[in-house]
Design an enzyme around this catalytic site. Structure first.
Site, PDB file in Angstrom:
ATOM      1  N   TYR A  92      38.493  58.555  42.185  1.00  0.00           N
ATOM      2  CA  TYR A  92      37.644  57.605  41.082  1.00  0.00           C
ATOM      3  C   TYR A  92      38.025  57.573  40.109  1.00  0.00           C
ATOM      4  CZ  TYR A  92      33.704  55.108  39.560  1.00  0.00           C
ATOM      5  OH  TYR A  92      32.914  54.031  39.013  1.00  0.00           O
ATOM      6  N   PHE A 102      47.166  28.463  29.504  1.00  0.00           N
ATOM      7  CA  PHE A 102      46.774  28.270  31.076  1.00  0.00           C
ATOM      8  C   PHE A 102      45.437  27.885  31.294  1.00  0.00           C
ATOM      9  CE2 PHE A 102      46.111  30.346  35.310  1.00  0.00           C
ATOM     10  CZ  PHE A 102      46.927  29.447  35.907  1.00  0.00           C
ATOM     11  N   ASP A 103      45.047  27.177  32.394  1.00  0.00           N
ATOM     12  CA  ASP A 103      43.529  26.888  32.651  1.00  0.00           C
ATOM     13  C   ASP A 103      42.473  28.098  32.415  1.00  0.00           C
ATOM     14  OD1 ASP A 103      44.278  27.596  35.004  1.00  0.00           O
ATOM     15  OD2 ASP A 103      43.995  25.556  36.056  1.00  0.00           O
ATOM     16  N   ASP A 147      50.341  36.036  27.172  1.00  0.00           N
ATOM     17  CA  ASP A 147      49.818  35.732  28.596  1.00  0.00           C
ATOM     18  C   ASP A 147      51.036  35.973  29.457  1.00  0.00           C
ATOM     19  OD1 ASP A 147      48.852  34.859  30.940  1.00  0.00           O
ATOM     20  OD2 ASP A 147      48.083  32.856  30.091  1.00  0.00           O
ATOM     21  N   ALA A 161      52.042  36.584  32.820  1.00  0.00           N
ATOM     22  CA  ALA A 161      52.188  36.500  34.252  1.00  0.00           C
ATOM     23  C   ALA A 161      53.782  36.382  34.685  1.00  0.00           C
ATOM     24  CB  ALA A 161      51.431  35.383  34.802  1.00  0.00           C
ATOM     25  N   LYS A 172      51.749  37.432  40.096  1.00  0.00           N
ATOM     26  CA  LYS A 172      53.145  36.756  39.722  1.00  0.00           C
ATOM     27  C   LYS A 172      54.211  37.665  39.489  1.00  0.00           C
ATOM     28  CE  LYS A 172      49.754  33.485  38.874  1.00  0.00           C
ATOM     29  NZ  LYS A 172      49.269  33.508  37.797  1.00  0.00           N
ATOM     30  N   HIS A 183      39.033  20.060  41.353  1.00  0.00           N
ATOM     31  CA  HIS A 183      40.239  20.163  42.380  1.00  0.00           C
ATOM     32  C   HIS A 183      40.218  20.881  43.586  1.00  0.00           C
ATOM     33  CE1 HIS A 183      40.878  23.107  39.607  1.00  0.00           C
ATOM     34  NE2 HIS A 183      41.830  23.815  40.144  1.00  0.00           N
TER      35      HIS A 183
HETATM   36  C1  LIG Z   1      48.023  32.963  37.068  1.00  0.00           C
HETATM   37  C2  LIG Z   1      47.902  32.852  35.703  1.00  0.00           C
HETATM   38  C3  LIG Z   1      46.632  33.436  35.278  1.00  0.00           C
HETATM   39  C4  LIG Z   1      45.427  34.005  35.761  1.00  0.00           C
HETATM   40  O1  LIG Z   1      45.964  34.857  36.503  1.00  0.00           O
HETATM   41  P1  LIG Z   1      45.057  35.357  38.127  1.00  0.00           P
HETATM   42  O2  LIG Z   1      45.529  36.374  38.593  1.00  0.00           O
HETATM   43  O3  LIG Z   1      45.208  33.837  38.712  1.00  0.00           O
HETATM   44  O4  LIG Z   1      43.459  35.313  37.704  1.00  0.00           O
HETATM   45  C5  LIG Z   1      46.748  33.539  33.805  1.00  0.00           C
HETATM   46  N1  LIG Z   1      47.949  32.923  32.890  1.00  0.00           N
HETATM   47  C6  LIG Z   1      48.877  32.476  33.844  1.00  0.00           C
HETATM   48  C7  LIG Z   1      50.048  32.000  32.814  1.00  0.00           C
HETATM   49  C8  LIG Z   1      49.096  32.492  35.023  1.00  0.00           C
HETATM   50  O5  LIG Z   1      50.035  32.007  35.605  1.00  0.00           O
END
Ligand SMILES: *Cc1c(COP(=O)(O)O)cnc(C)c1O
Length: 458
Positions: free
Chosen positions: A72, A124-125, A215, A217, A258, A450
């Site tokens: 843990y 990103f969304d 951000d 990813a 990613k 969507h």
């Molecule tokens: C996928 C992604 C996220 C969110 O990550 P999740 O693992 O899907 O929650 C944030 N920013 C970017 C640029 C992404 O491609």
């Protein structure tokens, strides 16, 4: 003669995929109300819905899974990941989370307040969602070139410094918790940000006392494009470039699904101990104790190895060259695409593909359904359905770009699979004049429609 190129790995384990007939696919997509999210995965031959969490782990990663420490607190897996993040990215502090949006939730809980603004390059969304959820606003400062799909520009993810400085001048420092740079920029088509731009954003932000967050990813894919396209970086290793990229940031959020090449996971990386302490508080409420935060020990172990593999040149070359191979086949056949090709996906320009259909017919969705029926390939609509309705007027929003995204999972499909995808789409392109109508919405959720939208053929 020069030898042809091949993947830098061989295959140790295989997973069957299921061929189907056109008649079956028509039946399935009709039952799915023409929403590709409603299909079962075994109704899909080649699944290009997303590159998120769909990659294949290596034998080294599976070996690391077996060595996972599920304690843990203070698990060795946590320290393995901490060391990988320190060595590869350079941050002293980190918090594991269950995926990227959880990292946003934790970090933004500590940093974003009602009424603030967060500038960035096409947020990103989920990032935008977490900003707006806190009654703050995202301000897009991407360069204009990003929105012209026919224009060749090496770094379409770049931040427009004039737009950014305008935000810095318009709002007081207290209203801007940070600027967020998405690398690569998903929303503009997997397009990279140059080191020069990162450095300039960092210098400008320092001048105004604003923190810089990445951000991250697809940070490794971004580094690959820097090596290929930016002067002075040709002879640097990917790991050297990654280190320099993050040297211009104060913190990062990461979706490990990613460029971590794992199936689930995320983290926040930070330079500053004070921010780490503030974020730890929210990590404990939302995710879990600070040394596991939503991840199993075994998954942290696999991620530590994945970060190392994702920042190797030969891996990135095989990934990005495979995407360019698909892109070139389509381009040679005249299929309209976002160019240059992105780091994780090919984006098909549905407006230019189906110029005679009105936008109310949901062009990219129409194209996605046609490609599925033609070849069993599942892509995803990045267009008007995703853009949702205006929260005030409730009118449909029709974005400038109507794109069909074909996202390629990491290390999963072969060049032969890419041939099938290309031929399927080329077949649709050749009969595009026979596509006389699209789809209308019969049922939709009030937000993020969507995923569950139901459609019927017009
Ligand atoms: C996928 C992604 C996220 C969110 O990550 P999740 O693992 O899907 O929650 C944030 N920013 C970017 C640029 C992404 O491609």
């Amino acid at each position: 003669m020069e030898l042809p190129y091949s993947e830098p790995y061989k295959i140790k384990m295989v997973e069957p995929i299921y061929p189907s007939t056109r008649e079956e696919r028509v039946k399935w997509i009709t039952a799915a109300k023409f929403n590709l999210f409603n299909l079962k995965s075994n109704q899909v031959l080649i699944d290009l819905l997303t590159d998120s969490g769909t990659g294949a782990m290596s034998d080294r990663q599976w070996a690391a899974i077996m060595m996972g420490d599920e304690s843990y607190a203070g698990a060795s897996s946590y320290y393995n990941l901490k060391e990988a993040i320190k060595n590869i990215i350079g941050f002293d502090y980190f918090l594991p989370t269950h995926q990227g949006r959880a990292a946003e939730n934790v970090l933004f809980s500590a940093m974003v307040k009602e009424g603030q603004v967060v500038p960035g390059n096409s947020h990103f969304d989920t990032t935008k969602g977490h900003i707006e959820f806190r009654k703050a606003h995202a301000i897009d400062c991407t360069i204009d070139e990003a929105f012209n799909t026919t224009l060749e520009h090496p770094f379409k993810g770049n931040v427009d410094l004039n737009k950014l400085e305008k935000v810095y001048k318009e709002y007081p420092k207290e209203k801007i918790p940070f600027v967020i740079i998405t690398i690569t920029c998903n929303s503009s088509g997997g397009q990279p940000v140059s080191i020069e731009n990162m450095k300039a954003v960092s210098e400008l932000s320092k001048k105004y006392g604003i923190k810089v967050i990445y951000d991250s990813a697809r940070f490794a894919e971004n580094a690959y494009f820097i090596k290929l396209r930016e002067k002075g970086y040709e002879n640097k290793t990917i790991k050297e470039i990654v280190k320099e990229m993050f040297s211009y940031a104060d913190a990062m959020t990461m979706s490990s699904k990613k460029d971590g090449i794992v199936n689930i996971g995320g983290f926040i990386g930070m330079r500053d101990e004070e921010l780490f302490k503030q974020a730890s508080f929210y990590n404990i409420i939302f995710e879990g104790y600070i040394t596991y935060g939503g991840m199993a020990g075994r998954d942290m172990n696999a991620l530590a190895v994945g970060l190392d593999e994702a920042t190797e040149f030969v891996y990135l070359q095989s990934r990005i060259e495979q995407i360019a191979y698909l892109g070139k086949k389509l381009k040679d056949a005249g299929v309209p695409l976002q160019q240059p090709f992105g780091g994780h996906a090919i984006f098909v320009d549905a407006k230019r593909f189906l110029p005679n259909l009105p936008k109310e017919h949901f062009l990219a969705q129409t194209l996605a359904v046609e490609l599925y029926i033609e070849a069993g390939v599942r892509g995803v609509e990045i267009g008007a359905i995703l853009a949702d309705r205006d929260p005030d007027t409730r009118e449909n929003r029709f974005p400038d770009l109507e794109l069909l995204r074909l996202a390629i999972p990491r290390r999963v499909y072969t060049y032969k699979h890419m041939d099938v995808v290309a031929q399927g789409l080329i077949n649709v392109f050749e009969r595009r004049n026979e596509i006389l109508s699209g789809y209308r919405i019969v049922k939709e959720a009030p937000l993020m429609r969507h995923f569950t939208v139901e459609l019927e053929k017009i």
